[in-house]
Design a protein around this motif. Structure first.
Motif, PDB file in Angstrom:
ATOM      1  N   LEU A 181       2.040  27.789  -8.674  1.00 63.65           N
ATOM      2  CA  LEU A 181       0.126  27.455  -8.645  1.00 63.65           C
ATOM      3  C   LEU A 181       0.971  25.888  -8.828  1.00 63.65           C
ATOM      4  CD1 LEU A 181      -1.795  29.499 -11.175  1.00 63.65           C
ATOM      5  CD2 LEU A 181      -1.960  29.986  -8.298  1.00 63.65           C
ATOM      6  N   GLU A 182      -0.842  24.934  -8.251  1.00 63.30           N
ATOM      7  CA  GLU A 182      -0.549  23.495  -7.996  1.00 63.30           C
ATOM      8  C   GLU A 182      -0.993  23.234  -9.448  1.00 63.30           C
ATOM      9  OE1 GLU A 182      -2.232  19.806  -5.646  1.00 63.30           O
ATOM     10  OE2 GLU A 182      -3.403  21.569  -5.006  1.00 63.30           O
ATOM     11  N   LEU A 183       0.116  22.143  -9.914  1.00 61.98           N
ATOM     12  CA  LEU A 183      -0.585  21.192 -11.040  1.00 61.98           C
ATOM     13  C   LEU A 183      -1.466  20.145 -10.886  1.00 61.98           C
ATOM     14  CD1 LEU A 183       3.333  21.076 -13.008  1.00 61.98           C
ATOM     15  CD2 LEU A 183       0.993  22.722 -13.180  1.00 61.98           C
ATOM     16  N   ASP A 184      -2.021  20.112 -11.760  1.00 57.38           N
ATOM     17  CA  ASP A 184      -3.367  18.800 -12.109  1.00 57.38           C
ATOM     18  C   ASP A 184      -2.869  17.925 -12.377  1.00 57.38           C
ATOM     19  OD1 ASP A 184      -5.317  20.181 -10.482  1.00 57.38           O
ATOM     20  OD2 ASP A 184      -6.514  21.952 -12.266  1.00 57.38           O
ATOM     21  N   TRP A 185      -2.892  16.739 -11.599  1.00 57.74           N
ATOM     22  CA  TRP A 185      -2.696  15.077 -12.032  1.00 57.74           C
ATOM     23  C   TRP A 185      -4.018  14.157 -12.190  1.00 57.74           C
ATOM     24  CZ3 TRP A 185       2.147  15.699 -14.893  1.00 57.74           C
ATOM     25  CH2 TRP A 185       2.917  16.051 -14.674  1.00 57.74           C
ATOM     26  N   PRO A 223       3.458  23.780  -2.619  1.00 51.85           N
ATOM     27  CA  PRO A 223       2.559  21.786  -3.300  1.00 51.85           C
ATOM     28  C   PRO A 223       3.737  21.015  -3.884  1.00 51.85           C
ATOM     29  CG  PRO A 223       3.313  23.937  -5.408  1.00 51.85           C
ATOM     30  CD  PRO A 223       3.060  24.499  -3.797  1.00 51.85           C
ATOM     31  N   TYR A 224       3.427  20.019  -3.251  1.00 51.96           N
ATOM     32  CA  TYR A 224       4.783  18.614  -3.581  1.00 51.96           C
ATOM     33  C   TYR A 224       3.709  17.254  -4.195  1.00 51.96           C
ATOM     34  CZ  TYR A 224       8.657  20.873  -2.016  1.00 51.96           C
ATOM     35  OH  TYR A 224       9.750  21.869  -2.286  1.00 51.96           O
ATOM     36  N   ILE A 225       4.106  16.461  -4.312  1.00 49.87           N
ATOM     37  CA  ILE A 225       3.875  15.327  -4.273  1.00 49.87           C
ATOM     38  C   ILE A 225       4.225  14.338  -3.830  1.00 49.87           C
ATOM     39  CG2 ILE A 225       2.882  12.611  -5.714  1.00 49.87           C
ATOM     40  CD1 ILE A 225       2.505  15.476  -8.175  1.00 49.87           C
ATOM     41  N   LEU A 226       4.176  13.288  -2.850  1.00 47.56           N
ATOM     42  CA  LEU A 226       4.941  12.475  -1.820  1.00 47.56           C
ATOM     43  C   LEU A 226       4.408  11.348  -1.724  1.00 47.56           C
ATOM     44  CD1 LEU A 226       6.810  12.497   0.264  1.00 47.56           C
ATOM     45  CD2 LEU A 226       4.800  13.091   1.715  1.00 47.56           C
ATOM     46  N   SER A 227       5.241  10.843  -2.244  1.00 48.72           N
ATOM     47  CA  SER A 227       4.503   9.099  -1.873  1.00 48.72           C
ATOM     48  C   SER A 227       5.520   8.416  -0.866  1.00 48.72           C
ATOM     49  CB  SER A 227       4.844   7.847  -3.358  1.00 48.72           C
ATOM     50  OG  SER A 227       4.826   8.884  -4.606  1.00 48.72           O
ATOM     51  N   THR A 256       1.023  -0.968   0.342  1.00 53.84           N
ATOM     52  CA  THR A 256      -0.534   0.174   0.036  1.00 53.84           C
ATOM     53  C   THR A 256       0.833   0.849  -0.007  1.00 53.84           C
ATOM     54  OG1 THR A 256      -1.862  -1.237   1.133  1.00 53.84           O
ATOM     55  CG2 THR A 256      -1.598   1.313   1.189  1.00 53.84           C
ATOM     56  N   ILE A 257       0.256   2.072  -0.952  1.00 50.85           N
ATOM     57  CA  ILE A 257       1.684   3.071  -0.872  1.00 50.85           C
ATOM     58  C   ILE A 257       0.036   4.673  -1.064  1.00 50.85           C
ATOM     59  CG2 ILE A 257       2.973   4.786  -2.822  1.00 50.85           C
ATOM     60  CD1 ILE A 257       4.453   2.393  -1.588  1.00 50.85           C
ATOM     61  N   TYR A 258       0.891   5.561  -0.518  1.00 52.76           N
ATOM     62  CA  TYR A 258       0.032   6.896  -0.322  1.00 52.76           C
ATOM     63  C   TYR A 258       1.014   7.870  -1.431  1.00 52.76           C
ATOM     64  CZ  TYR A 258      -2.567   4.615   3.362  1.00 52.76           C
ATOM     65  OH  TYR A 258      -3.606   3.758   4.596  1.00 52.76           O
ATOM     66  N   GLU A 259      -0.017   8.104  -1.968  1.00 47.10           N
ATOM     67  CA  GLU A 259       0.138   9.219  -3.267  1.00 47.10           C
ATOM     68  C   GLU A 259      -0.405  10.320  -2.793  1.00 47.10           C
ATOM     69  OE1 GLU A 259       2.150   9.027  -7.483  1.00 47.10           O
ATOM     70  OE2 GLU A 259      -0.050   9.774  -7.678  1.00 47.10           O
ATOM     71  N   VAL A 260       0.802  11.190  -1.328  1.00 44.49           N
ATOM     72  CA  VAL A 260      -0.370  12.579  -1.456  1.00 44.49           C
ATOM     73  C   VAL A 260      -0.460  13.708  -1.838  1.00 44.49           C
ATOM     74  CG1 VAL A 260      -0.862  14.005   0.938  1.00 44.49           C
ATOM     75  CG2 VAL A 260       0.186  11.234   1.030  1.00 44.49           C
ATOM     76  N   TYR A 261      -1.057  14.837  -2.566  1.00 46.22           N
ATOM     77  CA  TYR A 261      -0.713  16.093  -3.469  1.00 46.22           C
ATOM     78  C   TYR A 261      -1.309  17.287  -2.110  1.00 46.22           C
ATOM     79  CZ  TYR A 261      -1.157  12.923  -7.366  1.00 46.22           C
ATOM     80  OH  TYR A 261      -1.059  11.788  -8.630  1.00 46.22           O
ATOM     81  N   THR A 262      -0.330  17.455  -1.830  1.00 45.26           N
ATOM     82  CA  THR A 262      -1.011  18.194  -0.691  1.00 45.26           C
ATOM     83  C   THR A 262       0.688  19.551  -0.703  1.00 45.26           C
ATOM     84  OG1 THR A 262      -0.660  18.516   1.632  1.00 45.26           O
ATOM     85  CG2 THR A 262       1.331  17.109   1.900  1.00 45.26           C
ATOM     86  N   TYR A 263       0.667  20.586   0.354  1.00 43.86           N
ATOM     87  CA  TYR A 263       1.919  21.934   0.019  1.00 43.86           C
ATOM     88  C   TYR A 263       2.464  21.233   1.285  1.00 43.86           C
ATOM     89  CZ  TYR A 263      -0.849  24.143  -2.943  1.00 43.86           C
ATOM     90  OH  TYR A 263      -1.738  24.856  -3.812  1.00 43.86           O
ATOM     91  N   LEU A 264       3.399  21.019   1.513  1.00 46.81           N
ATOM     92  CA  LEU A 264       4.639  21.121   2.320  1.00 46.81           C
ATOM     93  C   LEU A 264       5.923  22.217   2.699  1.00 46.81           C
ATOM     94  CD1 LEU A 264       5.834  17.700   1.634  1.00 46.81           C
ATOM     95  CD2 LEU A 264       3.916  18.142   3.207  1.00 46.81           C
ATOM     96  N   ASP A 265       6.256  22.138   3.797  1.00 47.08           N
ATOM     97  CA  ASP A 265       6.847  23.180   3.666  1.00 47.08           C
ATOM     98  C   ASP A 265       8.681  22.752   4.224  1.00 47.08           C
ATOM     99  OD1 ASP A 265       8.474  26.287   4.812  1.00 47.08           O
ATOM    100  OD2 ASP A 265       7.230  26.661   6.072  1.00 47.08           O
ATOM    101  N   PHE A 266       9.648  23.558   3.538  1.00 46.80           N
ATOM    102  CA  PHE A 266      11.382  22.470   3.521  1.00 46.80           C
ATOM    103  C   PHE A 266      12.263  23.960   4.109  1.00 46.80           C
ATOM    104  CE2 PHE A 266       8.988  19.313   1.191  1.00 46.80           C
ATOM    105  CZ  PHE A 266       9.382  18.052   1.738  1.00 46.80           C
ATOM    106  N   GLY A 267      11.095  25.125   4.202  1.00 42.09           N
ATOM    107  CA  GLY A 267      11.733  26.196   4.605  1.00 42.09           C
ATOM    108  C   GLY A 267      11.849  27.696   3.992  1.00 42.09           C
TER     109      GLY A 267
END
Length: 841
Positions: free
Chosen positions: A329-333, A302-306, A286-297
């Motif tokens: 702007l967040e891209l749609d996939w 907007p990022y895509i995190l698996s 089971t893999i969660y592919e998350v389309y969300t906003y992340l803060d790395f400083g």
């Protein structure tokens, strides 16, 4: 082109300043050089921007983000549990998995399911796929802004390529879209995902069921949700492929936990007849592919995190914005296909709207069949105390002996059938009402049209169609918008990843360049949001054909006919004659055609100089063009043909020179600069064809003697005489017809009067007969009444006489008793009796 020829005429050895081109030259070890154009740099920049950066970010911040997301994902999953149950119930109510809820529980109870939901899903899918995915492809071009030749050609190239891409290259696209369309009415909404496949070097599409997408509880719209989670179940083999392609990092994840499938997925497995008999033999993970906003400083981006569910390890992290987008702007996939939007982020479907009606219809149908079954196979009550008891299973047409007691001589004294009512007519009517109510929610039929007048106006027919399909039309319009989003994503993928090597290796000679996808989106779905059925399309075509017949001067008859043939799915070129001048003939064929008296035409795309150089020798040849047997049919049309070639040569060269000068930024888009280029082209052509002008004048002068003479008008005298005779004959015939019609009318009038008199006499006779009959009836009734009156009087007198006789008898008996009492006592009694009938006996 004239511009090229002008450049070729430059003196040898003259220096020419060339425009600087923003290219990069890279020296190679063998002394050569590689020229990298700016487009290649842009492509490399995009690939680097969209690369997997899971190992490049701060790992502590990444672990914190993953821990927070895993907790939120579990909350999102719990928040939609009821939604999952509703989808499961809808799948079960279809009856395809043999576990539809409801119904009686006795042995032999019927388990049939009313096909209301299945019928609606199949009907919807068929209509949807027919409109959005025709055989030639689902894409067409649309030019935004000012239309010019380059824009039109570019849009047509892209439409042709994307139609090939979606019908042949992306072999899974139609299948995934059909799965989506069948599940869409039940789930209320489904999703389609697009991605670039680096191994196959092409885009991929994937159907995502609504139960595999988690949205936050507070989300009100799919596209604006701050977190979208796609739950993926991938095998060990697929995981290895993704690692090999660079989509995931190569990490030791260990043995995965058993996947927890949703209730709707389990219900669907029953429908498909699937059952997992092994212990995760394929290594499902089971893999969660998350389309969300992340803060790395740098703030939320907007990022895509698996994320691997078993180990909470990040496998892939991708930037989800364009590299040159300062707003990020967040891209749609993933594209949402909603059935009926509701207040929240999840749309609703037939399960929510008519799920109860479907269950009630199934219950009513089962009750009808169960009552018929019970009535045909009745239940018995058996008398207790028989010899040892026995159980009999009697089959139809079978004779079975039954044991009875010593004093039982009739089997009906031993067993009594219980009476059960048969199928209820009221329940049957209720079933019909439930079915009609369910179909009325999403009406997708044209049954009402069969009751209409076939000669009614087309506008009325179209209004009835739109009124009867108002719900489906709104759904179709929404799905048309979803398809537009799909092609927008596909257009962006082609722009970011497609290379000339990919096109040359796969596109089978299509004229397309990766740079064509740089710029505005100029392709749209081929479906029309205002037309959602063949009936409506044919009604529209019929209306246009009627208007074209009424006002032919305002319509192109050929285009109207082509529209009709396209709607009939008939290739236009197979049945219609080619347009005059549409065939591109070589100059030799044109010479032969003109000599044989057939028309010849000039097309702008022809090589006009080659045609002129071929026609002139043929025309001057004493064997061919100057031959007396040929010149009379050849010279005049060829003179006109040569003139048309010169004019088209000037037209094409002038336009090409202006277009090329603007493309290479040699001139501005101002009219003065364009005029200068056109004058240069004209000057060049005049120099090039200077000797031809005098020859063309001589040819034209000689051709005048062979000019076809207009046909002389024929002598109309005989025709006028014949017409007068015909008119007089027609007038005489009309008079005879009028006289005959008048005679027939007189005869009919006389017959009508006779019939009227006869009817009048019959009416009088009937009236007299009825009057006499009524008089006789009245006399009879009067006589009968007098007889009844006399009979009643006689009965009254007889009754009065009987009463007096009874009174007299009673008085006499009383007198006797009084006399006996007086004699016994010697006293006189003061009572007297009545007089009776005879007071002095």
């Amino acid at each position: 082109m004239a511009t090229k020829r002008l450049q070729d005429d430059l003196p040898e050895g003259e220096s020419v300043q060339l425009e600087d081109v923003d290219n990069e030259v890279e020296d190679t070890e063998d002394g050569g050089a590689i020229l990298r154009e700016k487009n290649d740099e842009d492509h490399a920049t995009k690939l680097a921007h969209f690369a997997n950066i899971v190992d490049e970010v701060d790992q502590d911040m990444l672990k914190t983000a993953i821990s927070d997301l895993m907790e939120k994902i579990e909350n999102d999953k719990e928040a939609r549990e009821k939604r999952d149950k509703q989808y499961e119930e809808g799948l079960r109510r279809t009856g395809l998995g043999d576990d539809a809820p409801g119904g009686a529980q006795f042995t032999g109870a019927n388990k049939v399911v009313h096909p209301m939901l299945v019928e609606a899903c199949v009907d919807f899918s068929a209509r949807f796929m027919k409109e959005v995915f025709p055989p030639n492809g689902p894409v067409k071009s649309k030019i935004l802004g000012i239309r010019d030749k380059s824009k039109i050609q570019k849009a047509e190239r892209k439409a042709e390529f994307m139609n090939w891409q979606t019908t042949e290259q992306m072999v899974e696209f139609r299948g995934e879209l059909e799965q989506l369309s069948t599940q869409l009415p039940l789930g209320g909404g489904q999703y389609l995902k697009f991605m670039w496949n680096p191994l196959h070097r092409r885009p991929n599409s994937e159907f995502i069921a609504i139960d595999d997408v988690y949205l936050p509880f507070a989300a009100t719209n799919f596209y604006t949700a701050e977190r979208k989670t796609h739950v993926q179940y991938i095998t060990k083999f697929e995981y290895g492929r993704r690692v090999k392609s660079g989509m995931y990092i190569d990490a030791d994840l260990g043995v995965p936990d058993d996947p927890e499938f949703s209730k709707s997925t389990q219900a669907n497995d029953k429908i498909e007849g699937r059952k997992d008999l092994s212990y995760n033999e394929d290594g499902l993970r089971t893999i969660y592919e998350v389309y969300t906003y992340l803060d790395f400083g740098d703030g939320p981006e907007p990022y895509i995190l698996s994320i691997d569910k078993s180990t909470n390890m990040g496998l892939g992290l991708y930037r989800n914005w364009e590299p040159d987008d300062e707003r990020q702007l967040e891209l749609d996939w993933i594209v949402e296909f909603p059935f009926i939007p509701w207040r929240g982020a999840y749309p609703i479907g037939l399960t929510h709207m008519i799920g109860g009606l479907s269950g009630a219809a199934t219950g009513a149908l089962r009750a009808l069949l169960d009552s018929a079954h019970i009535q045909n196979v009745p239940t018995l009550l058996k008398l207790k105390g028989g010899p040892g008891g026995q159980t009999l299973n009697v089959q139809p047409t079978e004779v079975v002996e039954m044991e009875g007691g010593a004093l039982i001589d009739d089997v009906r004294k031993l067993a009594m059938p219980l009476p059960f009512n048969g199928p209820s007519p009221t329940l049957f009517q209720l079933l019909g009402f439930l079915v009609d109510a369910g179909k009325g929610v999403v009406q997708t039929s044209f049954e009402k049209l069969s009751d209409q007048n076939p000669n009614q106006p087309v506008g009325t027919t179209m209004a009835l169609i739109e009124q009867g399909m108002v719900v489906f039309s709104s759904i179709h319009s929404r799905l048309h918008g979803s398809m537009a989003r799909c092609f927008k994503i596909l257009h962006r993928i082609n722009s970011a990843y497609l290379t000339i090597e990919d096109i040359e290796a796969q596109s089978q000679g299509l004229e397309i360049d990766p740079s064509d996808f740089d710029g505005p989106m100029d392709v749209i779905p081929v479906s029309d949001p205002a037309i959602f059925s063949e009936t409506q399309r044919f009604a529209q075509t019929q209306a246009i054909m009627q208007r074209a017949s009424a006002m032919p001067q305002m319509y192109d008859a050929r285009k109207v006919e082509e529209m009709f043939l396209r709607n009939m799915k008939v290739p236009v070129n197979e049945v219609l004659q080619p347009l005059p001048g549409s065939e591109d003939m070589d100059p030799v064929s044109e010479n032969v055609a003109a000599a044989m008296g057939r028309p010849v035409y000039v097309l702008p795309s022809q090589d006009h100089m080659a045609h002129l150089m071929t026609h002139m020798p043929f025309l001057k040849s004493p064997l061919f063009g100057s031959n007396p047997a040929i010149i009379k049919t050849y010279l005049y049309p060829m003179a006109t043909h040569l003139r048309d070639h010169i004019l088209n040569y000037y037209l094409v060269e002038a336009h090409n020179a202006v277009d090329k000068a603007q493309t290479e930024e040699l001139i501005a888009e101002e009219a003065e600069d364009q005029v200068k280029v056109i004058l240069e082209v004209q000057k060049f052509i005049e120099q090039q064809l200077a000797g031809f002008a005098q020859e063309l004048a001589q040819i034209d002068e000689a051709a005048q003697q062979f000019k076809p003479q207009p046909p002389m008008p024929p002598d109309k005298t005989m025709e006028v005489a014949q017409l007068n005779a015909q008119v007089q004959g027609q007038a005489m015939q009309q008079r005879m017809q009028v006289d005959q019609a008048k005679l027939q009318m007189d005869q009919q009038k006389m017959q009508s009067q006779q019939q009227l008199e006869q009817q009048k006499m019959q009416s009088q006779q009937q009236l007299e007969t009825a009057k006499l009959s009524a008089q006789q009836q009245a006399n009879f009734e009067k006589t009968q009444a007098e007889q009844l009156k006399q009979q009643a009087e006689n009965e009254r007198l007889a009754a009065e006489l009987q009463a007096r006789e009874r009174m007299n008898t009673a008085d006499n008996d009383t007198a006797k008793l009084l006399a006996a009492a007086e004699m016994a006592t010697g006293e006189k009694v003061a009572y007297s009796t009545g007089t009776g009938i005879n007071p002095n006996p």
